[in-house]
Design an enzyme around this catalytic site. Structure first.
Site, PDB file in Angstrom:
ATOM      1  N   GLN A  91      -4.270  19.920  22.073  1.00  0.00           N
ATOM      2  CA  GLN A  91      -3.716  21.258  21.913  1.00  0.00           C
ATOM      3  C   GLN A  91      -2.311  21.351  22.505  1.00  0.00           C
ATOM      4  O   GLN A  91      -2.069  20.945  23.653  1.00  0.00           O
ATOM      5  CB  GLN A  91      -4.623  22.296  22.553  1.00  0.00           C
ATOM      6  CG  GLN A  91      -5.877  22.563  21.721  1.00  0.00           C
ATOM      7  CD  GLN A  91      -6.481  23.904  22.046  1.00  0.00           C
ATOM      8  OE1 GLN A  91      -7.335  24.005  22.899  1.00  0.00           O
ATOM      9  NE2 GLN A  91      -6.034  24.945  21.347  1.00  0.00           N
TER      10      GLN A  91
ATOM     11  N   ARG B 165     -14.542  21.575  21.891  1.00  0.00           N
ATOM     12  CA  ARG B 165     -13.399  21.751  22.789  1.00  0.00           C
ATOM     13  C   ARG B 165     -13.912  21.715  24.218  1.00  0.00           C
ATOM     14  O   ARG B 165     -14.730  22.552  24.632  1.00  0.00           O
ATOM     15  CB  ARG B 165     -12.656  23.059  22.541  1.00  0.00           C
ATOM     16  CG  ARG B 165     -11.517  23.233  23.546  1.00  0.00           C
ATOM     17  CD  ARG B 165     -10.484  24.253  23.135  1.00  0.00           C
ATOM     18  NE  ARG B 165     -10.958  25.628  23.247  1.00  0.00           N
ATOM     19  CZ  ARG B 165     -10.140  26.696  23.158  1.00  0.00           C
ATOM     20  NH1 ARG B 165      -8.839  26.528  22.948  1.00  0.00           N
ATOM     21  NH2 ARG B 165     -10.626  27.907  23.240  1.00  0.00           N
TER      22      ARG B 165
ATOM     23  N   ASP C 146     -21.535  11.866  24.726  1.00  0.00           N
ATOM     24  CA  ASP C 146     -22.893  11.330  24.621  1.00  0.00           C
ATOM     25  C   ASP C 146     -23.777  12.168  23.705  1.00  0.00           C
ATOM     26  O   ASP C 146     -24.817  11.700  23.237  1.00  0.00           O
ATOM     27  CB  ASP C 146     -23.538  11.235  26.009  1.00  0.00           C
ATOM     28  CG  ASP C 146     -23.094  10.013  26.780  1.00  0.00           C
ATOM     29  OD1 ASP C 146     -22.416   9.150  26.191  1.00  0.00           O
ATOM     30  OD2 ASP C 146     -23.414   9.917  27.992  1.00  0.00           O
TER      31      ASP C 146
ATOM     32  N   ASP D 101      -1.593  31.011  23.768  1.00  0.00           N
ATOM     33  CA  ASP D 101      -1.085  30.360  24.975  1.00  0.00           C
ATOM     34  C   ASP D 101       0.355  29.898  24.802  1.00  0.00           C
ATOM     35  O   ASP D 101       1.172  30.010  25.725  1.00  0.00           O
ATOM     36  CB  ASP D 101      -1.967  29.175  25.350  1.00  0.00           C
ATOM     37  CG  ASP D 101      -3.245  29.601  26.047  1.00  0.00           C
ATOM     38  OD1 ASP D 101      -3.176  30.445  26.950  1.00  0.00           O
ATOM     39  OD2 ASP D 101      -4.327  29.100  25.691  1.00  0.00           O
TER      40      ASP D 101
END
Length: 258
Positions: free
Chosen positions: A146, A69, A83, A174
């Site tokens: 999300q 995340r 990467d 949230d």
């Protein structure tokens, strides 16, 4: 890497957990536990980029897929994280179709996106697997958006329709705060059902973070299959509190016996 996306999109229960402590040792322990996937949290977690690399290295011997995340939707952040070679990317607070489309473009290399590449990164086996990586990364990377706001729920069908968005992942805390309600309110229940329905309509997957088995069953019944059960930080807190309470109870027993 691609197997994680394939399994997630299959619709079967795909269970994981949060890694928030930034510890390679904790990651290694979690990797040995047998989760389908583990998410290393760079938004609210304790680790930095060096810790992220060490956690991913610790998980390389496990059978768990690694998802990261990111703290925000930013091309420089995406490049640095990707990467390192995670199987998936979770992006917080995706609130519109435009933002979802931008997330996909930042995560994919040309011609499907705008992400820059380098040849000798960990993701490409330090160059040994570069050609295979370039050929497969756009179709193999799991992209998790999300859903954490009223606006995101209102635009959920448009977000779900974006090619490249794989998982609509509800952030319960949230989302409930933004809605101004509690988790047991009808408005919250309606919101999570709308997310699940949009996922089904557009061939995507609904995901969520839960705290216990009862919550997991509730979401599974609504069509959620990409489910995280707690975190390393939460497990440590719970274990320490239970141990401390044990000693408190022992002291009481000794006092009563005396």
């Amino acid at each position: 890497m691609k197997w994680v996306r394939t399994q997630a999109l299959s619709g079967r229960l795909f269970g994981g957990a949060w890694l928030s402590l930034g510890s390679a040792i904790t990651a290694e322990i979690a990797g040995r536990a047998g989760y389908d996937w583990l998410l290393i949290d760079m938004e609210h977690g304790c680790g930095d980029y060096g810790d992220l690399m060490r956690q991913m290295q610790a998980l390389s011997a496990s059978s768990s897929g690694v998802i990261v995340r990111v703290p925000k939707a930013d091309p420089s952040v995406f490049k640095r994280v990707l990467d390192m070679g995670p199987a998936g990317l979770m992006v917080p607070n995706v609130s519109s179709a435009d933002m979802a489309g931008e997330v996909v473009r930042m995560a994919r290399i040309r011609p499907g996106g705008d992400r820059g590449v380098a040849q000798t990164t960990r993701a490409s086996g330090y160059g040994a697997e570069y050609e295979d990586y370039i050929a497969s990364v756009n179709g193999g990377l799991l992209i998790v958006t999300q859903i954490e706001s009223r606006r995101a729920v209102d635009e959920i069908d448009a977000i779900a329709a974006i090619d490249g968005v794989d998982v609509l992942f509800v952030g319960p805390l949230d989302l409930s705060i933004d809605l101004g309600v509690t988790h047991d309110s009808p408005e919250y229940a309606d919101a999570v059902q709308r997310v699940a329905r949009a996922a089904r309509r557009h061939g995507k997957v609904a995901g969520v973070l839960v705290r216990n088995e009862q919550q997991a069953h509730t979401y599974i019944q609504q069509g959620y299959s990409f489910i995280a059960m707690g975190s390393d930080r939460g497990q440590v807190i719970k274990g320490m509190q239970e141990n401390a309470m044990l000693f408190s109870n022992l002291r009481d027993s000794v006092r009563e016996a005396g």
